[in-house]
Write an enzyme that holds these catalytic residues in place. Sequence first.
Site, PDB file in Angstrom:
ATOM      1  N   ALA A  52      53.680  24.939  -2.250  1.00 14.13           N
ATOM      2  CA  ALA A  52      53.082  25.749  -1.193  1.00 14.13           C
ATOM      3  C   ALA A  52      53.625  25.379   0.192  1.00 14.13           C
ATOM      4  O   ALA A  52      53.993  26.263   0.982  1.00 14.13           O
ATOM      5  CB  ALA A  52      51.570  25.573  -1.225  1.00 14.13           C
ATOM      6  N   ASP A  67      44.094  29.099  -1.839  1.00 16.38           N
ATOM      7  CA  ASP A  67      43.073  28.620  -2.786  1.00 16.38           C
ATOM      8  C   ASP A  67      43.632  27.406  -3.544  1.00 16.38           C
ATOM      9  O   ASP A  67      43.919  27.495  -4.745  1.00 16.38           O
ATOM     10  CB  ASP A  67      42.695  29.755  -3.757  1.00 16.38           C
ATOM     11  CG  ASP A  67      41.579  29.351  -4.705  1.00 16.38           C
ATOM     12  OD1 ASP A  67      40.807  28.431  -4.362  1.00 16.38           O
ATOM     13  OD2 ASP A  67      41.478  29.945  -5.802  1.00 16.38           O
ATOM     14  N   CYS A 106      37.661  23.904  -3.100  1.00 19.56           N
ATOM     15  CA  CYS A 106      36.781  23.748  -4.262  1.00 19.56           C
ATOM     16  C   CYS A 106      36.462  22.267  -4.494  1.00 19.56           C
ATOM     17  O   CYS A 106      35.993  21.901  -5.569  1.00 19.56           O
ATOM     18  CB  CYS A 106      37.395  24.386  -5.506  1.00 19.56           C
ATOM     19  SG  CYS A 106      38.968  23.659  -5.966  1.00 19.56           S
TER      20      CYS A 106
HETATM   21  N1  SAH Z   1      43.672  31.041  -6.954  1.00 20.03           N
HETATM   22  C1  SAH Z   1      43.679  30.777  -8.363  1.00 20.03           C
HETATM   23  C2  SAH Z   1      43.214  29.387  -8.718  1.00 20.03           C
HETATM   24  C3  SAH Z   1      44.004  28.299  -8.061  1.00 20.03           C
HETATM   25  S1  SAH Z   1      43.948  26.785  -8.920  1.00 20.03           S
HETATM   26  C4  SAH Z   1      42.855  31.840  -9.075  1.00 20.03           C
HETATM   27  O1  SAH Z   1      42.284  32.718  -8.436  1.00 20.03           O
HETATM   28  O2  SAH Z   1      42.793  31.800 -10.302  1.00 20.03           O
HETATM   29  C5  SAH Z   1      45.134  25.879  -8.050  1.00 20.03           C
HETATM   30  C6  SAH Z   1      46.581  26.231  -8.383  1.00 20.03           C
HETATM   31  O3  SAH Z   1      47.395  25.535  -7.443  1.00 20.03           O
HETATM   32  C7  SAH Z   1      47.058  25.809  -9.752  1.00 20.03           C
HETATM   33  O4  SAH Z   1      47.558  26.931 -10.448  1.00 20.03           O
HETATM   34  C8  SAH Z   1      48.200  24.811  -9.490  1.00 20.03           C
HETATM   35  O5  SAH Z   1      49.286  24.954 -10.383  1.00 20.03           O
HETATM   36  C9  SAH Z   1      48.609  25.184  -8.083  1.00 20.03           C
HETATM   37  N2  SAH Z   1      49.211  24.104  -7.273  1.00 20.03           N
HETATM   38  C10 SAH Z   1      48.859  22.810  -7.226  1.00 20.03           C
HETATM   39  N3  SAH Z   1      49.586  22.160  -6.295  1.00 20.03           N
HETATM   40  C11 SAH Z   1      50.416  23.077  -5.736  1.00 20.03           C
HETATM   41  C12 SAH Z   1      51.393  23.022  -4.705  1.00 20.03           C
HETATM   42  N4  SAH Z   1      51.649  21.890  -4.061  1.00 20.03           N
HETATM   43  N5  SAH Z   1      52.040  24.153  -4.382  1.00 20.03           N
HETATM   44  C13 SAH Z   1      51.785  25.314  -5.027  1.00 20.03           C
HETATM   45  N6  SAH Z   1      50.867  25.416  -6.008  1.00 20.03           N
HETATM   46  C14 SAH Z   1      50.187  24.322  -6.361  1.00 20.03           C
END
Ligand code: SAH
Length: 414
Positions: free
Chosen positions: A297, A318, A358
């Site tokens: 991200a 999220d 969360c």
């Molecule tokens: N918004 C989603 C739930 C998010 S759960 C929904 O509505 O279903 C968090 C997500 O963040 C996971 O899929 C995980 O793979 C991702 N994630 C974790 N660290 C991350 C990073 N540094 N960059 C991008 N994605 C990441």
Amino acid sequence: MQRCCCLKFKVKVMTIIYLKKHKEESLRRFHPWVFSGAIGHVKGQPEEGDVVAVRSAEGETLGTGHWQEGSIAVRILEFGVESLQENFWQERIKAAYRMRRDLGLINADNNTYRLVHGEGDFLPGLIVDVYGNTAVVQAHSAGMHRSRTEIAKAITETVEEVENVYYKSESTLPFRKNFADIEDGYLIAADGEKAMHADHWAKENGLEFKIDWLRGQKTGFFVDQRENRRLVERYSAGRKVLNMFCYTGGFSVYALRGGAERVCSVDSSEKAVELVRQNVERNYPCCARHEAVCADAFDYLGKVQREGRESYDLIILDPPAFAKHRGAIRNALQGYKRLNAKAFEMIEKGGILFTFSCSQAVDKEMFRLAVFSAAAMSGRKVRILHQLTQPQDHPVNIYHPEGEYLKGLVLYVE
Ligand code: SAH
């Protein structure tokens, strides 16, 4: 003389936990946790997951619950009694189901819902998510682990549509060493082999999502964003949407239905990105408005900003829980601040930012303060449009405020 049968068969007598003096107050106020520090002495030799009785130092009956080694020593299942009724699991699960059904949550357009939300359904340590004809059970305590067969039976007896029950607790039970039998797998599989290998699709607000409880995160889907996704849909018309941490792409599919001009879904997991693609294809075949990117991200936001090729006027953040426990709060708040600051820097004028946390350990005020600091750093004019939380199938027991974990802000940025 006749021999007493108790001598022939070893009957296990219920363990009684006596609290220290004045430590019964929180139980009187129906908070369902007994911390180990509150315990005076224990009469008996409880094993992990045993049902035990809890009394005050003076001997007053306070309740009955599951025993576990660790900081939360007893999770209360029933207050004011020293036994559980025979049909305990049926009654509790029936009550949870009835509430969801009465609230109109289960219908032709929606067969994806949380059936049991731990303390919020008076079943501390138990999570059950339902996807069409399959329930996924997750135990967070030894007692729930040991009761899994009865729980599965009670679910299929209560919820007519549910025929398969999958148990997924390998990653949620913190004390694997005490149990040799913690293994993910079907407890009930009416669909037999089919249940093991088929693709599973469930409906959320009329949209279809592939649910992979075998390999996916948590129980396979994030059921808790259902209502918030609807709000994204409402604001998406004509917007350029960036869905960060998209996982299965829930927000993205709703944004497409809401008429977004284009949607970009980003997640660092290859598997998640593959799922988003499948979910978009299922609902909007050959959709030219959507793109899925596998990236970190922070890297992605930095790149967009540097290159200036893309612009977004609806951004969803999220992320996974940055603080898994209280000790991690400080770093988590820094993380939220850094992430939100990036979004404030790059969102178009008149843009809408959906930002979530969360982390249970980070409360509403802390999160708001982190987002406030990020906004101030960017110097943008920012107003709060909505304050969001978890939906009705994730109820918060009023006596257990810790159950409120999802926090969201919808911000209008100029
Ligand atoms: N918004 C989603 C739930 C998010 S759960 C929904 O509505 O279903 C968090 C997500 O963040 C996971 O899929 C995980 O793979 C991702 N994630 C974790 N660290 C991350 C990073 N540094 N960059 C991008 N994605 C990441």
